[in-house]
Scaffold this motif. Structure first.
Motif, PDB file in Angstrom:
ATOM      1  N   ASP A 146      57.149  50.507  48.594  1.00 52.32           N
ATOM      2  CA  ASP A 146      58.111  50.053  49.594  1.00 52.32           C
ATOM      3  C   ASP A 146      58.344  48.557  49.445  1.00 52.32           C
ATOM      4  OD1 ASP A 146      55.899  48.789  50.702  1.00 52.32           O
ATOM      5  OD2 ASP A 146      55.711  50.167  52.392  1.00 52.32           O
ATOM      6  N   VAL A 187      55.212  63.094  46.179  1.00 50.43           N
ATOM      7  CA  VAL A 187      54.528  62.622  47.384  1.00 50.43           C
ATOM      8  C   VAL A 187      53.579  63.719  47.857  1.00 50.43           C
ATOM      9  CG1 VAL A 187      54.829  61.844  49.760  1.00 50.43           C
ATOM     10  CG2 VAL A 187      56.538  61.238  48.039  1.00 50.43           C
ATOM     11  N   HIS A 204      68.599  59.182  43.926  1.00 49.85           N
ATOM     12  CA  HIS A 204      67.731  58.025  44.031  1.00 49.85           C
ATOM     13  C   HIS A 204      66.281  58.446  43.788  1.00 49.85           C
ATOM     14  CE1 HIS A 204      71.359  56.948  46.326  1.00 49.85           C
ATOM     15  NE2 HIS A 204      71.137  55.723  45.871  1.00 49.85           N
ATOM     16  N   VAL A 205      65.442  57.454  43.571  1.00 47.16           N
ATOM     17  CA  VAL A 205      64.038  57.729  43.264  1.00 47.16           C
ATOM     18  C   VAL A 205      63.384  58.556  44.371  1.00 47.16           C
ATOM     19  CG1 VAL A 205      61.765  56.662  42.950  1.00 47.16           C
ATOM     20  CG2 VAL A 205      63.767  55.728  41.765  1.00 47.16           C
ATOM     21  N   ARG A 206      63.743  58.284  45.622  1.00 44.19           N
ATOM     22  CA  ARG A 206      63.144  59.021  46.736  1.00 44.19           C
ATOM     23  C   ARG A 206      63.445  60.520  46.672  1.00 44.19           C
ATOM     24  NH1 ARG A 206      66.972  55.708  49.467  1.00 44.19           N
ATOM     25  NH2 ARG A 206      68.957  56.790  49.806  1.00 44.19           N
ATOM     26  N   VAL A 209      55.877  54.171  42.916  1.00 49.19           N
ATOM     27  CA  VAL A 209      57.006  53.872  43.802  1.00 49.19           C
ATOM     28  C   VAL A 209      56.440  53.135  45.012  1.00 49.19           C
ATOM     29  CG1 VAL A 209      58.946  54.814  45.101  1.00 49.19           C
ATOM     30  CG2 VAL A 209      58.133  55.992  43.040  1.00 49.19           C
ATOM     31  N   MET A 237      60.779  61.669  43.546  1.00 48.44           N
ATOM     32  CA  MET A 237      59.401  61.199  43.407  1.00 48.44           C
ATOM     33  C   MET A 237      58.404  62.211  43.966  1.00 48.44           C
ATOM     34  SD  MET A 237      59.167  58.236  46.348  1.00 48.44           S
ATOM     35  CE  MET A 237      59.069  58.632  48.106  1.00 48.44           C
ATOM     36  N   GLY A 265      54.729  56.760  46.598  1.00 52.40           N
ATOM     37  CA  GLY A 265      54.941  57.913  45.729  1.00 52.40           C
ATOM     38  C   GLY A 265      54.811  57.524  44.273  1.00 52.40           C
ATOM     39  N   HIS A 323      61.518  51.103  43.464  1.00 51.07           N
ATOM     40  CA  HIS A 323      61.691  51.257  44.912  1.00 51.07           C
ATOM     41  C   HIS A 323      62.309  52.623  45.199  1.00 51.07           C
ATOM     42  CE1 HIS A 323      63.386  50.531  48.955  1.00 51.07           C
ATOM     43  NE2 HIS A 323      62.382  49.680  49.071  1.00 51.07           N
ATOM     44  N   PRO A 324      61.999  53.246  46.334  1.00 47.39           N
ATOM     45  CA  PRO A 324      62.559  54.568  46.657  1.00 47.39           C
ATOM     46  C   PRO A 324      64.078  54.607  46.654  1.00 47.39           C
ATOM     47  CG  PRO A 324      60.777  54.029  48.166  1.00 47.39           C
ATOM     48  CD  PRO A 324      61.037  52.793  47.367  1.00 47.39           C
TER      49      PRO A 324
END
Length: 286
Positions: free
Chosen positions: A200, A87, A80-82, A198, A85, A207, A176-177
């Motif tokens: 929320d 940060v 997933h993107v999270r 990115v 990404m 991010g 989205h994350p």
């Protein structure tokens, strides 16, 4: 990977091929780009298939417990993107002056940066292209040619701004994350963007994910592909040492002496491995 995916990737790669001879580093980059585009094409194809399936009155069957826990079941890891990404994300406030935005991009070595309000909501993105247009207007305030002025009226007018909020491109395209990497890659490819903010569920910046981050996540290197293929060989053969597996730029070569009846199923399984571009059969059959 489907023939459609390969064809789409090859056509796009040919459009990006330079007219001058490639440097030693260019061929691997182009190869990675072809594989990236093929992965995006596969995602688009899968989306079309899912959307075309009739949903009315039919519920998708849940997998049985036996199938879910079968030793041979290969459960793909969904990133997933999270997971990829960057940060914290570099951003600029909407009231930041033009020169400070330019300095931020140069200092951070970025091609674009999100613009946020006082509550960290992403309100736009300012890029090198926006700053370049601003610089051109500073050098030549009055453009010549009414046709060109009408064709790029919005860019021309925007370039008279002096702050990030007046120079930025909006509305911003964000992800989205929890979004899948494959879907974010499709968004980046479709919008032709190098970086995606990115956010929320409230639209606040958490991010940034770049096209390079997505590329690295979607395309495994040859060593990872070889490890999975060798694992498949172990599932199909009593003596995995009878087969030699090599991988170069996603092309898998399978060599060794095998039972003729086992070869088709083994090669079909190898072709289904993610990021395998092609399979070369150099086996000898008994």
């Amino acid at each position: 990977m489907s023939d459609f995916g390969h064809s789409s990737a090859e056509k796009e790669a040919r459009r990006t091929t330079p007219g001058r001879p490639w440097t030693p580093q260019e061929e691997p980059r182009q190869d990675a780009l072809r594989r990236y585009l093929a992965a995006v094409a596969s995602t688009a194809s899968a989306r079309s298939t899912e959307e075309s399936e009739p949903a009315a009155g039919k519920e998708r069957a849940e997998p049985s417990a036996t199938a879910a826990h079968a030793p041979s079941a290969q459960v793909p890891v969904v990133l997933h993107v999270r997971d990829v990404m960057q940060v914290p994300a570099v951003s600029v406030p909407g009231d930041m002056p033009f020169l400070d935005v330019a300095h931020t991009l140069a200092r951070e070595q970025l091609s674009a940066v999100p613009v946020v309000d006082g509550d960290d909501h992403v309100i736009g993105v300012v890029s090198e292209s926006d700053l370049l247009a601003k610089a051109a207007v500073m050098v030549e305030p009055h453009r010549h040619g009414p046709v060109g002025r009408l064709r790029q009226h919005r860019l021309y007018e925007k370039s008279h701004g002096d702050t990030a909020s007046t120079l930025m491109t909006f509305p911003p395209i964000t992800v989205h994350p929890a979004e899948r990497v494959a879907d974010a890659a499709w968004t980046a490819a479709h919008a032709r963007l190098k970086r995606l903010p990115v956010t929320d569920h409230r639209g606040r910046l958490v991010g940034v994910v770049s096209r390079r981050d997505l590329l690295r996540a979607m395309i495994r290197d040859d060593a990872e592909i070889r490890a999975q293929v060798e694992s498949l060989v172990g599932q199909h053969l009593l003596d995995p040492r009878a087969v030699e597996v090599t991988v170069e730029k996603g092309v898998v070569t399978v060599a060794g002496r095998l039972d003729k009846a086992l070869v088709p199923e083994l090669l079909a399984s190898v072709r289904d491995v993610d990021d395998v571009v092609d399979v070369i059969d150099e086996t000898e059959t008994d």
